[in-house]
Design a protein around this motif. Structure first.
Motif, mmCIF file in Angstrom:
data_model
loop_
_atom_site.group_PDB
_atom_site.id
_atom_site.type_symbol
_atom_site.label_atom_id
_atom_site.label_comp_id
_atom_site.label_asym_id
_atom_site.label_seq_id
_atom_site.Cartn_x
_atom_site.Cartn_y
_atom_site.Cartn_z
ATOM 1 N N SER A 100 0.828 -1.204 0.000
ATOM 2 C CA SER A 100 0.000 0.000 0.000
ATOM 3 C C SER A 100 0.865 1.258 0.000
ATOM 4 O O SER A 100 0.562 2.241 -0.691
ATOM 5 N N ALA A 101 1.966 1.229 0.762
ATOM 6 C CA ALA A 101 2.858 2.383 0.810
ATOM 7 C C ALA A 101 3.485 2.658 -0.550
ATOM 8 O O ALA A 101 3.619 3.818 -0.969
ATOM 9 N N VAL A 102 3.860 1.603 -1.273
ATOM 10 C CA VAL A 102 4.445 1.779 -2.606
ATOM 11 C C VAL A 102 3.412 2.371 -3.565
ATOM 12 O O VAL A 102 3.729 3.251 -4.382
ATOM 13 N N ILE A 103 2.169 1.902 -3.466
ATOM 14 C CA ILE A 103 1.108 2.446 -4.325
ATOM 15 C C ILE A 103 0.925 3.938 -4.070
ATOM 16 O O ILE A 103 0.840 4.746 -5.003
ATOM 17 N N TRP A 104 0.883 4.321 -2.792
ATOM 18 C CA TRP A 104 0.718 5.733 -2.466
ATOM 19 C C TRP A 104 1.960 6.549 -2.807
ATOM 20 O O TRP A 104 1.856 7.746 -3.100
ATOM 21 N N ALA A 105 3.128 5.920 -2.774
ATOM 22 C CA ALA A 105 4.342 6.636 -3.173
ATOM 23 C C ALA A 105 4.253 7.070 -4.630
ATOM 24 O O ALA A 105 4.681 8.181 -4.995
ATOM 25 N N VAL A 106 3.689 6.207 -5.471
ATOM 26 C CA VAL A 106 3.477 6.566 -6.877
ATOM 27 C C VAL A 106 2.437 7.679 -6.984
ATOM 28 O O VAL A 106 2.598 8.632 -7.751
ATOM 29 N N ALA A 107 1.358 7.574 -6.192
ATOM 30 C CA ALA A 107 0.296 8.586 -6.253
ATOM 31 C C ALA A 107 0.787 9.954 -5.803
ATOM 32 O O ALA A 107 0.352 10.984 -6.325
ATOM 33 N N PHE A 108 1.726 9.980 -4.844
ATOM 34 C CA PHE A 108 2.208 11.241 -4.290
ATOM 35 C C PHE A 108 3.363 11.864 -5.080
ATOM 36 O O PHE A 108 3.816 12.955 -4.739
ATOM 37 N N ARG A 109 3.849 11.197 -6.095
ATOM 38 C CA ARG A 109 4.985 11.732 -6.858
ATOM 39 C C ARG A 109 4.648 13.090 -7.468
ATOM 40 O O ARG A 109 3.475 13.382 -7.762
ATOM 41 N N PRO A 110 5.663 13.946 -7.691
ATOM 42 C CA PRO A 110 5.393 15.253 -8.323
ATOM 43 C C PRO A 110 4.686 15.125 -9.668
ATOM 44 O O PRO A 110 3.875 15.994 -10.019
ATOM 45 N N ASP A 111 5.012 14.039 -10.400
ATOM 46 C CA ASP A 111 4.337 13.810 -11.679
ATOM 47 C C ASP A 111 3.306 12.694 -11.577
ATOM 48 O O ASP A 111 2.943 12.082 -12.584
ATOM 49 N N GLY A 112 2.842 12.426 -10.346
ATOM 50 C CA GLY A 112 1.895 11.352 -10.121
ATOM 51 C C GLY A 112 0.458 11.740 -10.397
ATOM 52 O O GLY A 112 0.153 12.897 -10.738
ATOM 53 N N PRO A 113 -0.461 10.794 -10.207
ATOM 54 C CA PRO A 113 -1.870 11.037 -10.540
ATOM 55 C C PRO A 113 -2.534 12.117 -9.685
ATOM 56 O O PRO A 113 -3.388 12.847 -10.178
ATOM 57 N N SER A 124 6.883 18.022 1.731
ATOM 58 C CA SER A 124 6.503 19.289 2.349
ATOM 59 C C SER A 124 6.387 19.103 3.863
ATOM 60 O O SER A 124 5.678 18.199 4.325
ATOM 61 N N PRO A 125 7.066 19.933 4.670
ATOM 62 C CA PRO A 125 6.964 19.802 6.130
ATOM 63 C C PRO A 125 5.536 19.906 6.647
ATOM 64 O O PRO A 125 5.195 19.292 7.657
ATOM 65 N N GLY A 126 4.695 20.683 5.966
ATOM 66 C CA GLY A 126 3.326 20.834 6.428
ATOM 67 C C GLY A 126 2.361 19.788 5.900
ATOM 68 O O GLY A 126 1.255 19.635 6.431
ATOM 69 N N GLN A 127 2.767 19.047 4.868
ATOM 70 C CA GLN A 127 1.873 18.082 4.241
ATOM 71 C C GLN A 127 2.282 16.628 4.483
ATOM 72 O O GLN A 127 1.487 15.720 4.244
ATOM 73 N N ALA A 128 3.514 16.398 4.946
ATOM 74 C CA ALA A 128 4.015 15.024 5.063
ATOM 75 C C ALA A 128 3.208 14.208 6.073
ATOM 76 O O ALA A 128 2.771 13.091 5.775
ATOM 77 N N LEU A 129 3.000 14.759 7.278
ATOM 78 C CA LEU A 129 2.257 14.004 8.291
ATOM 79 C C LEU A 129 0.796 13.794 7.889
ATOM 80 O O LEU A 129 0.282 12.673 8.034
ATOM 81 N N PRO A 130 0.084 14.816 7.381
ATOM 82 C CA PRO A 130 -1.274 14.544 6.875
ATOM 83 C C PRO A 130 -1.295 13.494 5.776
ATOM 84 O O PRO A 130 -2.257 12.707 5.688
ATOM 85 N N SER A 131 -0.258 13.440 4.941
ATOM 86 C CA SER A 131 -0.200 12.416 3.890
ATOM 87 C C SER A 131 -0.067 11.025 4.504
ATOM 88 O O SER A 131 -0.717 10.073 4.054
ATOM 89 N N ILE A 132 0.752 10.897 5.546
ATOM 90 C CA ILE A 132 0.887 9.606 6.239
ATOM 91 C C ILE A 132 -0.433 9.227 6.905
ATOM 92 O O ILE A 132 -0.852 8.057 6.881
ATOM 93 N N VAL A 168 5.656 4.808 7.068
ATOM 94 C CA VAL A 168 6.589 5.895 7.368
ATOM 95 C C VAL A 168 7.968 5.581 6.806
ATOM 96 O O VAL A 168 8.614 6.419 6.162
ATOM 97 N N ASN A 169 8.444 4.369 7.043
ATOM 98 C CA ASN A 169 9.785 3.995 6.610
ATOM 99 C C ASN A 169 9.923 4.025 5.092
ATOM 100 O O ASN A 169 10.958 4.430 4.562
ATOM 101 N N ILE A 170 8.879 3.628 4.380
ATOM 102 C CA ILE A 170 8.945 3.568 2.923
ATOM 103 C C ILE A 170 8.720 4.936 2.292
ATOM 104 O O ILE A 170 9.414 5.315 1.337
ATOM 105 N N LEU A 171 7.781 5.697 2.824
ATOM 106 C CA LEU A 171 7.394 6.942 2.172
ATOM 107 C C LEU A 171 8.277 8.127 2.546
ATOM 108 O O LEU A 171 8.616 8.947 1.689
ATOM 109 N N THR A 172 8.645 8.252 3.831
ATOM 110 C CA THR A 172 9.372 9.454 4.263
ATOM 111 C C THR A 172 10.613 9.162 5.090
ATOM 112 O O THR A 172 11.461 10.037 5.230
#
Length: 307
Positions: free
Chosen positions: A137-150, A168-176, A248-252
């Protein structure tokens, strides 16, 4: 005149045979229980005991020999800014994610408990992320969160600038929080749906006859009847989120600037990146103490709810 004979210790022969039969079944029962007991000892009890032992000993570079340091590693740990930051981030994470997951799961449970068209399919789709490993699931969301992602592609269509999300320091935790909620909501929803199935429909009928609307029935019938299930789910969800690691370990990996450094990620970094086994063990003991405190609160709340 017939005399009724009894077995040993005054027991009738039938009772004695029944007791011997139960004793004969004991080895079979122990055989079936042995794998679960062995798994609990090897995967739960022994690691906890070893973590407590290691927290009281210093092992340079993780290699024997060790020497006794007592509580020194705990004192050092609670003066470490990185560990204190992980406690703060974990507390903030729990304050946001736990109510969010429970309220979302409760809303979905109430909706899917109704007879609506396609409800079974939608319930399956919500539950589906539970069947996927968290790392996947983390890998799937990593693709979704990419700068050129969906996700940024959709935002671009709406005329919104590209977002940093995980950088982004303000968006990383809400993304997790979004990722963890996407994984866990379906699981807790199923517990609440099971609780809704146990509510007597007569209670809703009586409330309707008294003129109670949908919201009043939910507030005065559904919520009180689900009190035990909600309490269990809330505490279990809190413990589950306390142990979040893979996303957390995979995404950030705790970044940016420690904004997503949850406590289990901090433990991992101490043990495997810094090679500080004693400090990692002390942090693990802190996690165990927090989890035990949550379990004690659970039992207290459940016991009060049953009075």
């Amino acid at each position: 005149m017939s005399i009724r004979t009894t077995g040993r210790a005054g027991a009738p022969p039938a009772a004695a045979r029944s007791a011997r039969r139960r004793l004969g079944d004991l080895p079979i029962a122990l055989t079936f229980l042995a794998p679960a007991v062995l798994a609990a000892v090897l995967l739960r009890l022994w690691p906890t005991v070893r973590a407590f032992w290691d927290s009281l000993h210093n092992t340079p570079l993780g290699v024997e020999p060790t020497h006794w340091v007592g509580l020194e590693q705990f004192r050092t740990l609670f003066t470490d800014p990185d560990f204190l930051n992980s406690l703060k981030i974990t507390a903030l994470f729990g304050i946001v994610v736990n109510p969010l997951q429970i309220l979302t799961a409760l809303a979905l449970a109430v909706i899917f408990n109704e007879r609506i068209r396609g409800g079974g399919l939608m319930r399956t789709l919500v539950f589906l992320p539970v069947a996927v490993p968290q790392s996947v699931s983390a890998v799937i969301w990593a693709v979704a969160f990419r700068p050129d992602g969906p996700l940024n592609g959709v935002l671009a269509r709406l005329g919104i600038p590209s977002q940093g999300f995980l950088t982004s320091p303000g968006q990383a935790l809400p993304s997790i929080i979004l990722v963890v909620s996407w994984i866990g909501v379906g699981y807790w929803m199923m517990f609440l749906i099971a609780g809704l199935k146990e509510i007597d429909p007569v209670l809703y009928e009586a409330a309707a006859l008294d003129g109670a609307g949908r919201w009043a029935r939910f507030r005065h019938v559904t919520v009180p009847q689900l009190a035990r299930q909600i309490t269990f789910v809330l505490v279990a969800d809190t413990i589950s989120n306390l142990l979040v690691f893979a996303p957390v370990n995979i995404l950030t990996n705790g970044g940016p600037n420690g904004r997503t450094d949850l406590i289990m990620n901090d433990v991992f970094n101490r043990a495997y990146n810094q090679g500080d086994i004693g400090s990692a063990a002390a942090a693990t003991v802190v996690v165990v103490v927090i989890a035990l405190a949550i379990v004690l609160i659970q039992f207290r709340l459940i016991s009060r709810g049953s009075d």
